[in-house]
Scaffold this motif. Sequence first.
Motif, PDB file in Angstrom:
ATOM      1  N   PRO A   2       0.823  -1.207   0.000  1.00 25.17           N
ATOM      2  CA  PRO A   2       0.000   0.000   0.000  1.00 25.17           C
ATOM      3  C   PRO A   2       0.859   1.259   0.000  1.00 25.17           C
ATOM      4  O   PRO A   2       1.865   1.347   0.703  1.00 25.17           O
ATOM      5  N   THR A   3       0.461   2.240  -0.793  1.00 25.66           N
ATOM      6  CA  THR A   3       1.192   3.506  -0.858  1.00 25.66           C
ATOM      7  C   THR A   3       0.377   4.673  -0.310  1.00 25.66           C
ATOM      8  O   THR A   3       0.941   5.734  -0.023  1.00 25.66           O
ATOM      9  N   PHE A   4      -0.931   4.514  -0.159  1.00 20.66           N
ATOM     10  CA  PHE A   4      -1.781   5.648   0.174  1.00 20.66           C
ATOM     11  C   PHE A   4      -1.480   6.183   1.578  1.00 20.66           C
ATOM     12  O   PHE A   4      -0.941   5.499   2.431  1.00 20.66           O
ATOM     13  N   ALA A   5      -1.855   7.459   1.784  1.00 19.79           N
ATOM     14  CA  ALA A   5      -1.694   8.143   3.073  1.00 19.79           C
ATOM     15  C   ALA A   5      -0.238   8.214   3.516  1.00 19.79           C
ATOM     16  O   ALA A   5       0.074   8.058   4.691  1.00 19.79           O
ATOM     17  N   SER A   6       0.660   8.472   2.568  1.00 22.43           N
ATOM     18  CA  SER A   6       2.085   8.533   2.903  1.00 22.43           C
ATOM     19  C   SER A   6       2.786   9.754   2.320  1.00 22.43           C
ATOM     20  O   SER A   6       4.014   9.833   2.338  1.00 22.43           O
ATOM     21  N   ALA A   7       2.035  10.714   1.791  1.00 21.89           N
ATOM     22  CA  ALA A   7       2.653  11.930   1.264  1.00 21.89           C
ATOM     23  C   ALA A   7       3.230  12.749   2.411  1.00 21.89           C
ATOM     24  O   ALA A   7       2.719  12.730   3.538  1.00 21.89           O
ATOM     25  N   THR A   8       4.297  13.478   2.129  1.00 17.84           N
ATOM     26  CA  THR A   8       4.987  14.261   3.140  1.00 17.84           C
ATOM     27  C   THR A   8       4.045  15.300   3.748  1.00 17.84           C
ATOM     28  O   THR A   8       3.483  16.132   3.039  1.00 17.84           O
ATOM     29  N   VAL A   9       3.889  15.240   5.066  1.00 19.02           N
ATOM     30  CA  VAL A   9       2.929  16.112   5.748  1.00 19.02           C
ATOM     31  C   VAL A   9       3.412  17.561   5.781  1.00 19.02           C
ATOM     32  O   VAL A   9       2.631  18.490   5.600  1.00 19.02           O
ATOM     33  N   GLY A  10       4.706  17.775   6.005  1.00 19.07           N
ATOM     34  CA  GLY A  10       5.207  19.129   6.206  1.00 19.07           C
ATOM     35  C   GLY A  10       5.670  19.811   4.942  1.00 19.07           C
ATOM     36  O   GLY A  10       6.765  20.387   4.928  1.00 19.07           O
ATOM     37  N   ALA A  11       4.897  19.779   3.885  1.00 23.52           N
ATOM     38  CA  ALA A  11       5.321  20.408   2.625  1.00 23.52           C
ATOM     39  C   ALA A  11       4.147  21.098   1.957  1.00 23.52           C
ATOM     40  O   ALA A  11       3.554  20.576   1.029  1.00 23.52           O
ATOM     41  N   LYS A  12       3.829  22.293   2.443  1.00 22.66           N
ATOM     42  CA  LYS A  12       2.789  23.105   1.813  1.00 22.66           C
ATOM     43  C   LYS A  12       3.388  24.205   0.949  1.00 22.66           C
ATOM     44  O   LYS A  12       2.736  24.715   0.046  1.00 22.66           O
ATOM     45  N   LEU A  13       4.634  24.569   1.270  1.00 14.25           N
ATOM     46  CA  LEU A  13       5.353  25.599   0.524  1.00 14.25           C
ATOM     47  C   LEU A  13       6.655  24.987   0.034  1.00 14.25           C
ATOM     48  O   LEU A  13       7.350  24.303   0.784  1.00 14.25           O
ATOM     49  N   TRP A  14       7.017  25.233  -1.229  1.00 14.39           N
ATOM     50  CA  TRP A  14       8.166  24.584  -1.841  1.00 14.39           C
ATOM     51  C   TRP A  14       9.120  25.612  -2.423  1.00 14.39           C
ATOM     52  O   TRP A  14       8.698  26.632  -2.968  1.00 14.39           O
ATOM     53  N   LEU A  15      10.417  25.313  -2.312  1.00 12.13           N
ATOM     54  CA  LEU A  15      11.435  26.082  -2.999  1.00 12.13           C
ATOM     55  C   LEU A  15      12.372  25.105  -3.702  1.00 12.13           C
ATOM     56  O   LEU A  15      13.113  24.367  -3.054  1.00 12.13           O
ATOM     57  N   LEU A  16      12.303  25.079  -5.018  1.00  8.88           N
ATOM     58  CA  LEU A  16      13.147  24.211  -5.830  1.00  8.88           C
ATOM     59  C   LEU A  16      14.339  25.030  -6.315  1.00  8.88           C
ATOM     60  O   LEU A  16      14.169  26.105  -6.897  1.00  8.88           O
ATOM     61  N   ILE A  17      15.538  24.514  -6.082  1.00  8.53           N
ATOM     62  CA  ILE A  17      16.768  25.226  -6.407  1.00  8.53           C
ATOM     63  C   ILE A  17      17.600  24.365  -7.342  1.00  8.53           C
ATOM     64  O   ILE A  17      18.006  23.256  -6.974  1.00  8.53           O
ATOM     65  N   GLU A  18      17.846  24.861  -8.544  1.00  3.22           N
ATOM     66  CA  GLU A  18      18.655  24.073  -9.475  1.00  3.22           C
ATOM     67  C   GLU A  18      20.117  24.112  -9.043  1.00  3.22           C
ATOM     68  O   GLU A  18      20.706  25.186  -8.874  1.00  3.22           O
ATOM     69  N   TYR A  19      20.692  22.924  -8.900  1.00  5.48           N
ATOM     70  CA  TYR A  19      22.106  22.813  -8.554  1.00  5.48           C
ATOM     71  C   TYR A  19      22.632  21.521  -9.169  1.00  5.48           C
ATOM     72  O   TYR A  19      22.214  20.426  -8.787  1.00  5.48           O
TER      73      TYR A  19
END
Length: 289
Positions: A2-19
Amino acid sequence: MPTFASATVGAKLWLLIEYSGAWPSHVDDGTLPPKISELISRAVARGVRPQLIRRPGRRTRPQEQGIRVLAGYAIGDNPWLAGGVIAGPDDLDLDALVAGVVPESCILEDEPVFLVCTHAKRNACCARIGLPLARGLAEFLPDRVWETSHVGGDRYAANLVCLPHGIFYGSMSQAAALAAANAYRSGEVILDRFRGRAGIPEPLQAAEHFARTHTGECGLGGVAVESARSDGDVTEAIVRIGDVRIQVVVEPSVFQAPCGTACAEKITTYRLVSLDRLTPVRYATPALT
């Protein structure tokens, strides 16, 4: 598994940085170039989730002048993603992002972005399974797919994240990833291998999953938890789908992973205790004038 109910809880705001350089096992350990490290520190201090990103298969790609960033607001029914190139940390208004406002240095993106975790130093499974998936998906969706650092849930490798909503999928194959990406672009989710939406408590992710499974509702905005209460480990949620409310009761359950499953022996998931359809939503009839 089972995969459901496993999304990261503490991620409502994102900053993607290319490196394009080497990624440390933890992106916030201060070992990256000073400007990148400072940008990550500022994001963490404001509750923004930082992710390092790079284009699939381009290990020797030179770093362009400035820092390419994508800022994501994954809250509510109208999430957004905005991109830009900044000279340094002072040029990105993270307080605006926290307030739900597009930073002045960024421009709204008109297409979704897909992240595949390939973070070898965090977990070898992610690189071994994620790298070929990222490269394969990028062939169908050029310039919309990025390799990314740890997103959470190594046991579910390969992991796919769809932004701006923060939709998580796990245990992905090439065909499943392409199907999930195409569904997301059409405003839907696919329940097979769906982990949930980031930023939502896991019991409520489970309640949404069981409500979707029961009704077949796949629209991104078609399901909403109106209220919830917990009694010990048991959570009761009222889930609204269209003009129907459903009472969903869930509790934690331990799943024994199949022999040979990468990076996991036991997985904590959720069990459906009960599901009851309540009376339809009643709307007031407008007065005739």
